[in-house]
Design an enzyme around this catalytic site. Structure first.
Site, PDB file in Angstrom:
ATOM      1  N   LYS A  53       0.480  -1.456   0.088  1.00  6.20           N
ATOM      2  CA  LYS A  53      -0.133   0.171  -0.443  1.00  6.20           C
ATOM      3  C   LYS A  53       1.135   1.067  -0.415  1.00  6.20           C
ATOM      4  O   LYS A  53       0.238   2.249  -0.615  1.00  6.20           O
ATOM      5  CB  LYS A  53      -0.880  -0.209   1.277  1.00  6.20           C
ATOM      6  CG  LYS A  53      -1.772  -1.465   0.963  1.00  6.20           C
ATOM      7  CD  LYS A  53      -2.909  -1.447   2.550  1.00  6.20           C
ATOM      8  CE  LYS A  53      -3.484  -2.664   2.647  1.00  6.20           C
ATOM      9  NZ  LYS A  53      -4.610  -2.537   3.326  1.00  6.20           N
ATOM     10  N   GLN A  97      -5.399  -1.450   9.524  1.00  5.49           N
ATOM     11  CA  GLN A  97      -4.513  -3.039   9.331  1.00  5.49           C
ATOM     12  C   GLN A  97      -5.249  -4.003  10.499  1.00  5.49           C
ATOM     13  O   GLN A  97      -4.503  -3.691  11.264  1.00  5.49           O
ATOM     14  CB  GLN A  97      -3.117  -3.340   8.683  1.00  5.49           C
ATOM     15  CG  GLN A  97      -2.935  -4.596   8.123  1.00  5.49           C
ATOM     16  CD  GLN A  97      -3.792  -4.928   6.439  1.00  5.49           C
ATOM     17  OE1 GLN A  97      -3.227  -3.646   5.992  1.00  5.49           O
ATOM     18  NE2 GLN A  97      -4.157  -5.485   6.275  1.00  5.49           N
ATOM     19  N   ASP A 120     -11.193   2.467   4.417  1.00  5.39           N
ATOM     20  CA  ASP A 120     -11.631   1.344   4.103  1.00  5.39           C
ATOM     21  C   ASP A 120     -13.136   1.444   3.559  1.00  5.39           C
ATOM     22  O   ASP A 120     -13.312   0.131   3.525  1.00  5.39           O
ATOM     23  CB  ASP A 120     -11.014   0.558   5.356  1.00  5.39           C
ATOM     24  CG  ASP A 120      -9.962   0.059   4.698  1.00  5.39           C
ATOM     25  OD1 ASP A 120      -9.302  -0.860   3.284  1.00  5.39           O
ATOM     26  OD2 ASP A 120      -9.511  -0.552   5.591  1.00  5.39           O
TER      27      ASP A 120
END
Ligand code: NAD
Length: 313
Positions: A53, A97, A120
């Site tokens: 990422k 994460q 997200d």
């Protein structure tokens, strides 16, 4: 032969567009978009994802900020980091994460992220915005699926769509996005009776079960479009690990189009994360976000859709 939807090519196109949007935002006096990635502990798979990422951010001109915290970080400390990032004007996207260590309550932590920085798209406010059709950030994989579908479908209105799997990160949000485009959507799962019969009626099949080879050739009507989201790691006969999707790719060649595994949905997910970050930066810098009203108009995912015009070639 079914058309193969090239997720890598579409993801590259989206990255180009995202980079152009970053440049345009800065040229207009806006901020350089910033994405903070929080990693708690040293889970090897999470390490790989976070590295990918961060590298992807560099490619499109997004500043990445890595917040690496030891596995023994307390929930309170983690909430403190999120509060600091929520208040930081140079940060437009925050990604925590998962999985988090077992002593941390994931729901509480993800719920503490400012919904307008929740790139997200998992925050309950964004889930609510999606189900009420009021803008907001949507999860990356479902967004990527819609962009891939757009490369082969001109008109979604009235199409029969069958979603296999009802998870919060794929099945449910993709069903909401298909409804938003006026499809007739059937969401199915492990307890669905006679799934093959339901699938056979579909113009669009989104297979997100994580069940290798579940969708057989006789489940698919000629001319259907199939998105294979499933990724299962299996050992091949040659002793090498391989990624297997939910669809028997070789049996569905009478479909109009199908995504391969790998090289289909997978590459879209990070590209959509970057696109979400830029839309968040645009909304935050325009002052549309940071508003107590969860229905306010920000960030705008239709701008990401618009980037996908032109298809995969
Ligand atoms: P999940 O395990 O949370 O949910 C799976 C869903 O599929 C459940 O609703 C379950 O009822 C249903 N299901 C399972 N087996 C089934 C069967 N035999 N018949 C019908 N329904 C069945 O999974 P998830 O997190 O949504 O992920 C699904 C798959 O997509 C996994 O293979 C995952 O690795 C993959 N995935 C890929 C990406 C990507 O970027 N390409 C992103 C997320 C998930």
């Amino acid at each position: 032969m079914a058309e193969i939807i090239d997720g890598r090519a579409v993801a590259r196109q989206l990255d180009d567009k995202t980079k152009a949007e970053v440049d345009a935002l800065i040229a207009a006096g806006g901020p350089r978009p910033g994405l903070a990635v929080i990693l708690v502990g040293a889970d090897p798979a999470s390490e790989v994802y976070v590295r990918r990422k961060i590298k992807a951010c560099e490619k499109v001109g997004i500043v990445s900020l890595e917040e690496r915290l030891p596995a023994e970080t307390s929930q309170e400390e983690l909430m403190g980091v999120i509060a600091r990032l929520n208040a930081d004007l140079s940060v437009h996207g925050i990604l925590c994460q998962v999985p988090l260590p077992p002593h941390i309550d994931t729901r509480t932590v993800l719920g503490a992220i400012d919904p307008d920085k929740d790139v997200d798209g998992f925050h309950p406010v964004n889930v609510g915005r999606l189900s009420t059709g009021t803008g907001g950030i949507v999860p990356c994989t479902p967004l990527g699926i819609m962009i891939l579908l757009e490369t082969v479908i001109d008109d979604f209105v009235g199409k029969d769509a069958v979603v296999i799997g009802k998870s919060n990160i794929v099945g449910k949000p993709v069903a909401m996005l298909l409804l938003e485009r006026e499809c007739t959507v059937t969401v199915t799962h492990i307890y669905t009776a006679d799934l093959p019969e339901i699938a056979r009626k579909a113009d669009i099949i989104v297979a997100a079960a994580g069940a290798p080879g579940l969708v057989r050739g006789d489940w698919v009507k000629p001319g259907a479009v199939i998105i294979d989201v499933g990724i299962t790691r299996l050992m091949g006969e040659d002793g090498k690990e391989k990624l297997v999707g939910d669809v028997r790719f070789d049996e569905v060649q009478h479909a109009k189009a199908v995504t391969p595994v790998p090289g289909g949905v997978g590459p879209m997910t990070i590209a959509c994360l970057l696109a979400n970050t830029v839309q968040a930066a645009k909304a935050l810098s325009a002052g549309a976000a940071g508003n107590a009203d969860p229905y306010h108009d920000a960030p705008d995912r239709s701008l990401i859709y618009a980037t996908s015009e032109g298809g995969a070639d």
